[in-house]
Design an enzyme around this catalytic site. Sequence first.
Site, PDB file in Angstrom:
ATOM      1  N   LYS A 136       0.819  -1.213   0.000  1.00  0.00           N
ATOM      2  CA  LYS A 136       0.000   0.000   0.000  1.00  0.00           C
ATOM      3  C   LYS A 136       0.860   1.273   0.000  1.00  0.00           C
ATOM      4  O   LYS A 136       0.415   2.316  -0.437  1.00  0.00           O
ATOM      5  CB  LYS A 136      -0.967  -0.020   1.177  1.00  0.00           C
TER       6      LYS A 136
HETATM    7  C1  LIG Z   1      -4.378  -4.702   1.450  1.00  0.00           C
HETATM    8  C2  LIG Z   1      -3.580  -5.942   1.298  1.00  0.00           C
HETATM    9  C3  LIG Z   1      -3.925  -6.964   0.373  1.00  0.00           C
HETATM   10  C4  LIG Z   1      -5.179  -6.903  -0.477  1.00  0.00           C
HETATM   11  O1  LIG Z   1      -5.223  -5.789  -1.327  1.00  0.00           O
HETATM   12  P1  LIG Z   1      -6.475  -5.508  -2.257  1.00  0.00           P
HETATM   13  O2  LIG Z   1      -6.565  -4.032  -2.382  1.00  0.00           O
HETATM   14  O3  LIG Z   1      -7.627  -6.093  -1.583  1.00  0.00           O
HETATM   15  O4  LIG Z   1      -6.215  -6.128  -3.570  1.00  0.00           O
HETATM   16  C5  LIG Z   1      -3.085  -8.054   0.249  1.00  0.00           C
HETATM   17  N1  LIG Z   1      -1.973  -8.185   1.014  1.00  0.00           N
HETATM   18  C6  LIG Z   1      -1.616  -7.243   1.913  1.00  0.00           C
HETATM   19  C7  LIG Z   1      -0.403  -7.458   2.724  1.00  0.00           C
HETATM   20  C8  LIG Z   1      -2.399  -6.091   2.088  1.00  0.00           C
HETATM   21  O5  LIG Z   1      -2.028  -5.167   2.995  1.00  0.00           O
END
Ligand SMILES: *Cc1c(COP(=O)(O)O)cnc(C)c1O
Length: 463
Positions: free
Chosen positions: A110
């Site tokens: 993110k």
């Molecule tokens: C947020 C997150 C995901 C999932 O992301 P999406 O936006 O739902 O595709 C997968 N792995 C980690 C470590 C995350 O923080």
Amino acid sequence: MRYISTRGGINPISFKETVLMGLAEDGGLILPESIPVVEEKKLKSWRGLSYPELALEVLSLFADDLPRSHLKELIFKAYASFDHPDICPVVKKGPVWILELFHGPTLAFKDVALQFLGNLFEYLLREQGLKMNILGATSGDTGSAAIYGVKGRQNINIFILHPHGRVSPVQALQMTTVTDPNVFNLAVKGTFDDCQAIVKEIFGDLTFKRKYHLGAINSINWARVLAQVVYYIWAYFRVTEAEGIEYVRFSVPTGNFGDIFAGYIAKKMIGKGIEHLILATNENDILTRFVNQGDYSLGQVKSTISPSMDIQIASNFERYLYYLYDEDPMRVKEAMVQFARKGKLSFEKAETQKVQEDFYSRSVSQEETLATIKQFYAETGYILDPHTAVGVRAGLAFRNHLPMICLATAHPAKFPEAVKKALGIDPPRPAALAELENRPQRFELLPAEVKPVKDFVAQHALT
Ligand SMILES: *Cc1c(COP(=O)(O)O)cnc(C)c1O
């Protein structure tokens, strides 16, 4: 580039307006009017670029109302906070390629989007003489990435609710040890659902929302999706070069359809080079049922060892639906109304076949996830985090002669409990987490009620 709503209820707007609007005012999600297709010659010219240079080329196609020199500065500043020279390195491990997306300040993918979005918000607010108070709820990763994206910035305060004592210790500390004066961590005596319900209710009070310039930072913001498109094209270049083959597959652990939707956009932009996207889910398998059986129906959220994918309502799904329905906003609107009423959408065989032209999918159980961490470590010496392990397991199920690129969405040290369960050892702690326990903390403990949260925001908001 103009932007429209998936539900057809807004007049086309610019990129800047899109970023500040977040959710479309008609309740839909915002998308570009058309996705630019990158011709072969241009694609070739992008191959030798560094990650930030490539990001500039991709983003400038969509953010054409920003001067290129300004966009460049926002991008380069965002990726200067990463601890690897390649920003998102791609490494071959055993039978697959791993696209490491965890080299940002909070060790999850993110950061790739939120470091950029923090810069972009600050830039737009300054330019337009506005202020913003970001309000959000987190079950873990999004909160810390958002906090690191905007900490210390001008004209932005951020209020993040997390369920007190119910996020992992590392995740809690990553948030509460940020003590910049514009950051407010609200530890709520309740569950994540309570936090989300409180935030939703506050956003629903439009007078309050306007008075305090409330802004959202969740993955419905187009700029987040856009920033994630870049690493698909980046990894496609790295792996096709190394393997001497023109086609690849990606495996993506997802819950919100956010990350994989960025992959779908990348696929539309560069054409058949991305042959298929593997949509990997944990036991919360609504998206897998959608791809495999045309059944998109809500279940109960189940807590798993890959908690960032413990989601039933995939907030970015509506964006994909727009394309599945041949860009017909009326059909999207009808479907979303029906889904809100019945908690279910069904798709015909022809539609499911269309979905399967781009996606394959598999749901991975917790036992399989732990077994994958264990086996992968035994075979390669590489430690997968539990989310990445879900993607690797699903990726292995759909391996053919093409290279399989698995997105590593978090560093294993963020989820030491799962790693310990699988391997009996603690994953090594990177510098970003060193001394975390000894740093000063700041957070506000509040009851799980709307009024105290509202009062707190009102007292500390920028106005
Ligand atoms: C947020 C997150 C995901 C999932 O992301 P999406 O936006 O739902 O595709 C997968 N792995 C980690 C470590 C995350 O923080």
